[in-house]
Design an enzyme around this catalytic site. Structure first.
Site, mmCIF file in Angstrom:
data_model
loop_
_atom_site.group_PDB
_atom_site.id
_atom_site.type_symbol
_atom_site.label_atom_id
_atom_site.label_comp_id
_atom_site.label_asym_id
_atom_site.label_seq_id
_atom_site.Cartn_x
_atom_site.Cartn_y
_atom_site.Cartn_z
ATOM 1 N N HIS A 13 0.829 -1.213 0.000
ATOM 2 C CA HIS A 13 0.000 0.000 0.000
ATOM 3 C C HIS A 13 0.866 1.267 0.000
ATOM 4 O O HIS A 13 2.012 1.209 -0.393
ATOM 5 C CB HIS A 13 -0.998 -0.053 1.163
ATOM 6 C CG HIS A 13 -1.720 -1.369 1.199
ATOM 7 N ND1 HIS A 13 -2.819 -1.639 0.440
ATOM 8 C CD2 HIS A 13 -1.436 -2.532 1.868
ATOM 9 C CE1 HIS A 13 -3.208 -2.891 0.636
ATOM 10 N NE2 HIS A 13 -2.383 -3.458 1.497
ATOM 11 N N GLU A 27 -2.249 0.315 7.773
ATOM 12 C CA GLU A 27 -1.349 -0.709 7.235
ATOM 13 C C GLU A 27 -0.167 -0.095 6.497
ATOM 14 O O GLU A 27 0.975 -0.537 6.662
ATOM 15 C CB GLU A 27 -2.144 -1.623 6.287
ATOM 16 C CG GLU A 27 -1.300 -2.729 5.684
ATOM 17 C CD GLU A 27 -2.102 -3.651 4.768
ATOM 18 O OE1 GLU A 27 -3.302 -3.399 4.572
ATOM 19 O OE2 GLU A 27 -1.497 -4.613 4.261
ATOM 20 N N HIS A 82 2.707 -7.033 4.388
ATOM 21 C CA HIS A 82 1.350 -6.538 4.644
ATOM 22 C C HIS A 82 0.944 -6.756 6.096
ATOM 23 O O HIS A 82 1.572 -7.520 6.824
ATOM 24 C CB HIS A 82 0.350 -7.246 3.724
ATOM 25 C CG HIS A 82 0.478 -6.820 2.306
ATOM 26 N ND1 HIS A 82 -0.407 -5.967 1.698
ATOM 27 C CD2 HIS A 82 1.433 -7.106 1.384
ATOM 28 C CE1 HIS A 82 -0.024 -5.742 0.462
ATOM 29 N NE2 HIS A 82 1.096 -6.428 0.238
ATOM 30 N N GLU A 147 1.611 -11.516 5.975
ATOM 31 C CA GLU A 147 0.533 -10.783 6.668
ATOM 32 C C GLU A 147 0.883 -10.821 8.153
ATOM 33 O O GLU A 147 0.730 -11.847 8.814
ATOM 34 C CB GLU A 147 -0.820 -11.440 6.406
ATOM 35 C CG GLU A 147 -1.324 -11.313 4.967
ATOM 36 C CD GLU A 147 -1.975 -9.964 4.656
ATOM 37 O OE1 GLU A 147 -1.971 -9.065 5.530
ATOM 38 O OE2 GLU A 147 -2.493 -9.815 3.533
HETATM 39 ZN ZN ZN Z 1 -2.301 -5.313 2.475
#
Ligand code: ZN
Length: 257
Positions: A13, A27, A82, A147
């Site tokens: 992002h 995030e 992420h 993640e």
């Molecule tokens: Zn993400």
């Protein structure tokens, strides 16, 4: 000389795309901090690699731009970082769920990195997974996506709020990458010590032979904090207490450990 291993880190992002949000966290901020830390740890502690980030600031980048960057650079490995959301807790990693040449090798590398991350961070291990994500599908080299906890989970978010926890996540990635790619640890500088080999010897408050402090005795050992340097016609070391002492081998024996 061995060719440098090219490591591509993609902080997920950024810019107009904040990614997941929750508990006052975004995030895109967390992934950038982790990405920069991975780079810093690899640079400081390992050799034989070259590292590139898709972004080093709060920048908007499409997924296409990211994989293009890695492919054009001919990266040897890509890690997209992420943070999760959606009502779970813990850590998980992904590779592409399709068939592709080199999948077994990609999965092997992912396994090593995944295990180092879970060793480092105190989070539930949600497993080694596969999915049809752009970052792992469109990259031409072994690629994985991590993640690292859930922003919308109270306990995960509390951890993600501390800088030391982001360092742990980054260290897990860095150590895992180093292990997976066979990167060599930089040689650590050995600590020097001096042992007094005369009955009694002066120390000095400053690098000045007239600025005497206290005497030390035969057999005493001191940690060197500043290597031998010239003072007048002789040489001195600085020891851990801050005092200075002669480097003359008739009076002191230096050794490393
Ligand atoms: Zn993400």
């Amino acid at each position: 000389m061995r060719k440098l291993v090219k490591v591509f880190i993609d902080p997920g992002h950024g810019g107009s795309d904040p990614g997941a949000g929750g508990n006052g966290l975004l995030e895109k901020d967390l992934t950038l901090k982790i990405g920069l830390k991975i780079r810093d740890i690899l640079k400081a502690e390992y050799e034989g690699h070259s590292i590139k980030l898709s972004r080093t600031t709060d920048q908007t980048l499409s997924l296409n731009e990211r994989t293009k960057m890695a492919n054009n650079w001919n990266a040897n490995i890509l890690v997209s970082v992420h943070i999760n959301s959606g009502g779970g807790t813990g850590f998980e990693s992904y590779i592409y769920n399709g068939n592709f040449s080199g999948k077994a090798e990609t999965n092997r590398l992912r396994g090593i990195i995944h295990d180092e991350i879970t060793k480092e961070i105190d989070l539930k291990d949600r497993g080694k997974k596969e999915a049809n994500f752009h970052m792992v599908r469109e990259s031409a080299m072994p690629a994985l996506l991590t993640e690292n906890g859930f922003v919308d989970h109270k306990d995960d978010a509390a951890k993600l709020k501390t800088d030391s926890y982001l360092t742990k996540i980054a260290r897990g990635h860095a150590v895992g990458l180093a292990k997976a790619l066979g990167l060599k640890k930089k040689a650590e500088k050995k600590q020097q010590y001096i042992e007094i080999v005369t009955d009694s010897l002066w120390t000095y408050n400053s690098p000045d032979w007239d600025d005497r402090a206290v005497t030390v005795k035969r057999g005493e050992v001191f940690t060197v904090v500043k290597d031998k340097f010239a003072v007048g016609n002789g040489h001195m070391y600085q020891i851990k207490s801050g005092l200075y002492i002669t480097a003359n081998p008739s009076y002191v024996r230096v050794y490393t450990k």
